[in-house]
Design a protein around this motif. Structure first.
Motif, short mmCIF file in Angstrom:
data_model
loop_
_atom_site.label_atom_id
_atom_site.label_comp_id
_atom_site.label_asym_id
_atom_site.label_seq_id
_atom_site.Cartn_x
_atom_site.Cartn_y
_atom_site.Cartn_z
N CYS A 199 0.83 -1.20 0.00
CA CYS A 199 0.00 0.00 0.00
C CYS A 199 0.87 1.25 0.00
CB CYS A 199 -0.92 -0.02 1.22
SG CYS A 199 0.02 -0.01 2.78
N GLN A 200 0.21 2.40 -0.06
CA GLN A 200 0.95 3.66 -0.08
C GLN A 200 1.66 3.94 1.24
OE1 GLN A 200 1.73 5.50 -2.75
NE2 GLN A 200 0.77 3.77 -3.80
N THR A 201 1.12 3.44 2.36
CA THR A 201 1.83 3.59 3.64
C THR A 201 3.20 2.94 3.53
OG1 THR A 201 -0.22 3.65 4.91
CG2 THR A 201 1.77 3.04 6.11
N PHE A 202 3.25 1.75 2.94
CA PHE A 202 4.51 1.04 2.75
C PHE A 202 5.44 1.86 1.85
CE2 PHE A 202 6.40 -3.21 1.02
CZ PHE A 202 7.51 -3.08 1.83
N ALA A 203 4.89 2.43 0.77
CA ALA A 203 5.70 3.24 -0.14
C ALA A 203 6.27 4.46 0.59
CB ALA A 203 4.86 3.68 -1.34
N ARG A 204 5.45 5.11 1.42
CA ARG A 204 5.96 6.26 2.19
C ARG A 204 7.06 5.82 3.15
NH1 ARG A 204 0.44 7.53 1.72
NH2 ARG A 204 -0.09 6.57 3.72
N TRP A 205 6.91 4.61 3.72
CA TRP A 205 7.92 4.08 4.64
C TRP A 205 9.25 3.86 3.90
CZ3 TRP A 205 9.48 3.57 9.36
CH2 TRP A 205 10.36 2.55 9.73
N VAL A 206 9.20 3.35 2.68
CA VAL A 206 10.40 3.12 1.87
C VAL A 206 11.12 4.44 1.66
CG1 VAL A 206 11.22 2.41 -0.41
CG2 VAL A 206 9.51 1.04 0.79
N GLY A 207 10.36 5.47 1.31
CA GLY A 207 10.88 6.82 1.21
C GLY A 207 11.81 7.09 0.05
N GLY A 208 12.13 8.36 -0.11
CA GLY A 208 13.07 8.82 -1.13
C GLY A 208 12.64 8.45 -2.54
N ASP A 209 13.63 8.35 -3.41
CA ASP A 209 13.36 8.02 -4.81
C ASP A 209 12.78 6.63 -4.97
OD1 ASP A 209 14.33 10.49 -5.62
OD2 ASP A 209 16.34 9.73 -6.05
N ASP A 210 13.07 5.74 -4.01
CA ASP A 210 12.56 4.37 -4.09
C ASP A 210 11.05 4.30 -3.89
OD1 ASP A 210 15.08 3.15 -4.52
OD2 ASP A 210 15.50 3.30 -2.38
#
Length: 183
Positions: free
Chosen positions: A120-131
């Motif tokens: 989900c997007q929460t996971f994407a925000r956790w990954v952070g940065g360009d990744d």
């Protein structure tokens, strides 16, 4: 021998732009034996039980082998708990599990595979940065999702405990068989 590398619980709730306002994805290893019950690891938090918790998503398992793949891809260390997992495991292909498959962890705890993680997007925000850009699709397309687990029999587990597949249901779909990649 398949084994439990780490049992992880929330280190702290973090503010998040999602609908709940906080996330419990920030998990880390817990020392010693840890109690596991119907809602998962004792002292863990499920900030959003509608999407990331409840009985059918009491625990999330992720393989050390899959974490090593992502370490290579992302060029950084991804310690136990980084994926928001409660159980970092090794020696078992968690993505080849069948829905309804049961594992015994240690002497007593028994869990059942219920469904794959849906990133989900929460996971994407956790990954952070360009990744973070395109992370949900990238993570999904690699099909290294890891399973959610229901707790069939509670007890205590700890790092180093053996994992034994005690039941594989005949004709059951594989963990990733019904997973639809995000667009």
């Amino acid at each position: 021998m398949p084994r439990l590398v780490a049992v992880c619980a929330v280190r702290r709730l973090r503010p998040d732009a999602g609908s709940v306002g906080v996330t419990a994805i920030d998990k880390g290893p817990v020392d010693g034996p840890v109690r596991v019950g119907p809602y998962g690891v004792y002292a863990d938090v499920q900030a959003d039980r509608k999407h990331h918790g409840g009985f059918d998503k009491a625990l999330y398992a992720y393989a050390d082998e899959d974490a090593a793949f992502w370490e290579s891809e992302l060029g950084r260390e991804l310690p136990p708990g980084w994926f928001g997992e409660n159980l970092r495991v090794e020696g078992i292909d968690v993505n080849a599990a069948l829905i309804g498959e049961r594992w015994r962890i240690g002497d007593r705890v028994e869990v059942e595979v219920t469904m794959p993680r849906t990133p989900c997007q929460t996971f994407a925000r956790w990954v952070g940065g360009d990744d973070a850009r395109g992370w949900v699709k990238r993570f999904s397309n690699e099909r290294r999702l890891g399973p959610y687990l229901r707790v069939v029999r509670g007890g205590r587990v700890q790092a180093g405990d053996e994992i034994v597949v005690v039941h594989r249901p005949d004709g059951a779909p594989g963990l990733l068989d019904r997973y639809a990649d995000p667009e």
